[in-house]
Design an enzyme around this catalytic site. Structure first.
Site, short mmCIF file in Angstrom:
data_model
loop_
_atom_site.label_atom_id
_atom_site.label_comp_id
_atom_site.label_asym_id
_atom_site.label_seq_id
_atom_site.Cartn_x
_atom_site.Cartn_y
_atom_site.Cartn_z
N SER A 116 0.86 -1.18 0.00
CA SER A 116 0.00 0.00 0.00
C SER A 116 0.89 1.23 0.00
CB SER A 116 -0.89 0.01 1.25
OG SER A 116 -1.52 1.26 1.44
N TYR B 19 -2.10 -0.86 10.59
CA TYR B 19 -2.16 -1.19 9.16
C TYR B 19 -0.92 -0.67 8.45
CZ TYR B 19 -3.77 -1.24 4.31
OH TYR B 19 -3.86 -1.46 2.96
#
Length: 302
Positions: A172, A185
């Site tokens: 990501s 995350y």
């Protein structure tokens, strides 16, 4: 060879590398074929994983599809078969090492050696650190990074024996640029980026140049995992666009795939800007999404 000579030889290598990179900007990159390759995609029952499976199906790859959601993975497999590909669906919880190893053995025994591994499965909880429950933290690390170890350890030996394969890490933009209220995350995705880089280096040290690696790093994507995301100057991406960029990266053996590509500029800014200026840049981006902050649901702005 002494240190002075080694440094002297390094200079022409650096110059040649810059020239090579510049020339490649004007030469079409040759795309490899993935027809007939056995492709395993985790998290293929939804979002980027599902659309990536369709992309491979359109290129006559053979597919092994894993997801925790039985209905979702069977839908993906059915569509892949409609597109003309062979597709095998497995219900696998990627937070559980034993399930991964068990399913991997079935794949190797009943279907064959995986040649392209796409570690796509991921989970996210958007909350400040103190509002993130312990089991949520553990789950994010189990799925977002530890699962990459177990799948790679399961399928890498055959790739090493044949000096052929491709390992894809779906990370990501949050694996390069820290994001508030995504502490866990973001940390797990930083780990995924590090996994990709270290594995790439290790394969090079082993002389296994036939095994390629790619790491996908998109911004917010419309998969439903993050609620109401927005960021100034950038659109929320659709899974189809991200999957298309991922396939392009795989076919051309790109190491790091940023979506959108100008995210690379953010990495440069992070290295050269003073801390105060960098904080102002982050604030200017006006990143927003639904998150739990102080045990209350609200929209946050970073």
């Amino acid at each position: 060879m002494n240190l002075f000579m080694e440094l002297l030889l390094l200079l022409p290598i650096i110059i040649y590398s810059y020239i090579e990179a510049f020339v490649k900007l004007f030469i079409p990159v040759k795309r490899k074929s993935v027809s007939g390759e056995l492709v395993l995609i985790t998290g293929a029952g939804h979002g980027i994983g599902r659309v990536t499976a369709y992309e491979f199906a359109n290129r006559q790859s053979r597919l092994v599809l894993w997801d925790i959601n039985k209905h979702g993975i069977e839908e993906t497999a059915a569509e892949c078969r409609r597109l003309g590909a062979t597709a095998h669906a497995f219900v696998v919880d990627c937070s559980k090492k034993e399930e991964i190893y068990s399913a991997a053995e079935k794949v190797k025994k009943d279907i064959g050696d995986v040649t392209i591994l796409v570690n796509n499965a991921g989970v996210i909880t958007t909350a400040d650190l103190l509002s993130t429950q312990d089991h949520q933290i553990q789950k994010m690390f189990e799925v977002n990074i530890l699962a990459h170890y177990w799948t790679t350890k399961a399928f890498l030996p055959a790739m090493l024996n044949n000096n052929h394969g491709h390992i894809v890490t779906v990370a990501s933009a949050a694996g390069h640029l820290a994001t508030s209220f995504m502490v866990t995350y973001s940390s797990s995705k930083f780990a995924a980026v590090g996994f990709h880089k270290a594995l790439t280096q290790e394969l090079s040290a082993l002389g296994k140049d036939g095994i390629k690696t790619s790491c996908l790093c998109p911004v917010f994507t419309n998969t439903g995992f993050v609620k109401n995301p927005s960021i100034r100057f950038m659109k929320v991406l659709e899974p189809e666009k991200v999957a298309n960029k991922l396939l392009e990266g795989i076919l051309t053996n790109q190491k790091m795939i940023f979506v959108p590509s100008f995210l690379k500029m953010h990495l440069i800014l992070e290295k050269i800007l003073p801390e105060r200026a960098l904080a102002a840049v982050y604030k200017l981006q006006n990143i927003q999404f639904d998150a739990v902050v102080g045990y209350r649901n609200r929209v946050i702005s970073d």
